[in-house]
Design a protein around this motif. Structure first.
Motif, short mmCIF file in Angstrom:
data_model
loop_
_atom_site.label_atom_id
_atom_site.label_comp_id
_atom_site.label_asym_id
_atom_site.label_seq_id
_atom_site.Cartn_x
_atom_site.Cartn_y
_atom_site.Cartn_z
N ALA A 9 0.86 -1.19 0.00
CA ALA A 9 0.00 0.00 0.00
C ALA A 9 0.89 1.24 0.00
N ARG A 157 -7.46 6.38 1.41
CA ARG A 157 -7.14 5.08 0.82
C ARG A 157 -7.97 4.87 -0.44
N GLN A 159 -8.69 1.81 -3.43
CA GLN A 159 -8.51 0.45 -3.92
C GLN A 159 -8.90 0.40 -5.40
N THR A 169 -4.01 -1.43 -3.47
CA THR A 169 -4.36 -0.37 -2.52
C THR A 169 -3.29 0.71 -2.55
#
Length: 562
Positions: A9, A157, A159, A169
């Protein structure tokens, strides 16, 4: 504090959801302003996209053109790979097959500050490649699966996923929604908001240029009215009451055709397929229909929007998210303001990201930028709401176009070209003048609407040549002036306020001269004498010098066609 990046991420300074025109230009502007910024652009479509890409927004005007060329450094591409635009051009051609028999509004030669007809497919492919050349990570074929906005200072965040690949992500300090009409953030936060403009549009492309200069005409002198036989390079408008038709050439060799209408005059159901649109054109714009009929086999696409114009409750947030382009607000394709508002919105987003990086507070600036951006939107929206009835008026619409251009070049374009959009000190000093201009614009739009309700709509076979109005040409040229100091810039805006007031009075006097009597039962609330009185008493009382006729004429020559 931002959480540390991980291979699974990664952390970016900004993630842009959407790699169309708004998202890609925002990425490039951020890179130019903040050369080491970590920018990730996620675009749903696979690249390269087709030439003559199926999108509205091919015609640029001065702010958008200067934004692309100079702010983003793309002038070479625009001049070599796109078409130079020959301004706007209007033909009052409803029901007419011969353009030499109707009034034409346009310039006989290009004005000093140019713009471009932009093939969106070619342009967006170039922008995607340019982002990668400048070190921006651009991922095409990336579908946003989910996103989380935070308000505690931690990263947002996102995705996303490419077809056949695992879910990815990314974390970002800033998140910008440039997803267009998908409006990902707007839908999530319930920010969608309608406005008072209910127009619809249909548009399509054919794989051959429409040679309007070669259309058959009875008067051969019509072809000589322009310095070059290149009317086809204009954004040509074929206008009638309640609608306008656009003709926009594209560098790929295609031509874009659109019909934009107020449903109170022309319901969408009469034109929401290609065959229906052609039947409609046969009735209302037979010259264009005659040109398109042999090109039926070259149809490339067709689309429509029932209600394309929309507003938004908020586009900038102190919590480090922002909406770019159509994901926030959209006005109307008339006057082609789409790329202008992309330029303005992206400039504010870039300023906010730069302030945040410098450790400066965001709340006050996001609020002020929001207010200013909304005021620009509302002022421009006034040019369209309940104004479509004027489009078939060869007497009133040319006056409206001159006013609308003058207002645009005098205020909004000056703020942009002089790089003052985010100069809150100047905005504060000029608050009264800018507010006066905004109120004056609303009053003039009312005047134009009232005038149109009683206009005789005379349609002589003449060309109203914008290039023959010296002050109009000079105002356009002034957009190319170098940077002004604070005092000179503020003086320019205050002079613009005075000039707009003078032009407003001239328009009101022109309307009254044509309709001098008191309102009659069939005049439908036409109160031009009262509007003149309102202008003089309410709008000119702050500038007594303007009541001196000789001084006024020296400062702002009368508006007359030659």
């Amino acid at each position: 504090m931002m959480s540390p990046a991980t291979p699974e991420a990664p952390l970016h300074e900004i993630v842009i959801m959407g790699g169309g025109l708004a998202g890609l230009t925002l990425a490039l502007q951020l890179r130019r302003r903040l050369p080491d910024a970590d920018v990730l652009v996620l675009e749903r479509r696979a690249h390269p996209v087709p030439a003559a890409c199926h999108k509205v927004g091919e015609s640029s005007v001065e702010i958008g053109a200067l934004y692309f060329a100079d702010v983003l450094g793309l002038r070479e591409h625009l001049e070599q790979d796109q078409l130079k635009k020959f301004g706007f051009r209007f033909f009052f051609s409803e029901g007419e097959r011969d353009l030499s028999r109707v009034t034409e509004l346009g310039a006989s030669r290009p004005l000093p500050t140019g713009s471009f007809q932009i093939d969106r497919g070619l342009f967006e492919n170039f922008l995607g490649q340019e982002c990668q050349r400048r070190g921006i990570r651009f991922i095409d074929g990336a579908v946003i699966r989910d996103f989380t906005l935070t308000e505690d200072g931690s990263p947002h965040r996102v995705q996303w996923q490419r077809e056949g690949e695992a879910l990815q992500t990314a974390h970002a300090r800033w998140l910008s929604d440039a997803s267009g009409r998908a409006g990902l953030v707007k839908r999530r936060l319930g920010l969608a908001q309608e406005n008072a403009h209910a127009a619809h549009a249909v548009w399509f492309r054919v794989g051959e240029h429409i040679a309007i200069d070669q259309w058959p005409v009875a008067d051969a002198a019509w072809r000589e009215r322009c310095a070059t036989p290149t009317r086809w390079l204009s954004t040509n408008h074929l206008v009638g009451a309640g609608y306008w038709v656009w003709l926009i050439p594209l560098a790929s060799g295609s031509h874009s055709v659109g019909i934009v209408a107020d449903p109170r005059y022309h319901p969408l159901e009469r034109m929401n397929s290609f065959d229906k649109a052609m039947d409609w054109l046969a009735e209302y714009q037979p010259a264009l229909h005659a040109d398109l009929e042999p090109k039926r086999g070259q149809l490339q696409d067709f689309a429509f929007f029932r209600r394309f114009s929309h507003d938004c409750k908020q586009v900038f947030s102190e919590h480090r998210w922002a909406l770019a382009g159509e994901s926030g607000r959209f006005l109307d394709p008339f006057y082609s303001p789409g790329s202008d508002f992309i330029a303005i919105g992206n400039t504010y987003i870039t300023e906010l990201v730069a302030r945040d990086r410098a450790g400066l507070r965001l709340r006050a600036h996001t609020q002020v930028y929001e207010q200013i951006f909304k005021s620009f939107y509302d002022s421009t929206l006034a040019l369209y709401v309940d104004q479509y009835g004027l489009f078939g008026d060869p007497e009133v619409l040319p006056n409206k176009v001159i006013w609308d251009y003058t207002y645009y070049w005098s205020v909004l374009a000056q703020l942009f070209c002089q790089q003052r959009l985010a100069d809150l000190d100047s905005m504060g000093h000029l608050r009264d003048a800018l507010l006066s201009c905004q109120k004056l614009n609303l009053a003039v739009q009312t005047l134009l609407g009232d005038w149109g309700r009683v206009s005789a709509r005379r349609n002589p076979p003449v060309m109203l040549d914008q290039a023959s109005v010296p002050w109009f040409v000079e105002l356009n040229r002034s957009l190319l002036d170098g940077a002004l100091d604070d005092a000179s810039f503020r003086a320019r805006i205050r002079q613009a306020e005075q000039q707009l007031q003078c032009l407003a009075v001239q328009l009101a006097q022109r309307a009254t001269a044509d309709h001098p009597g008191p309102p009659q039962a069939n005049d439908h609330q036409f109160y031009t004498p009262k509007i003149i009185q309102h202008f003089i008493i309410q709008l000119l009382h702050r500038r007594p010098a303007l009541t001196n006729k000789k001084r006024t004429q020296r400062r702002w020559p009368s508006f007359r066609w030659r």
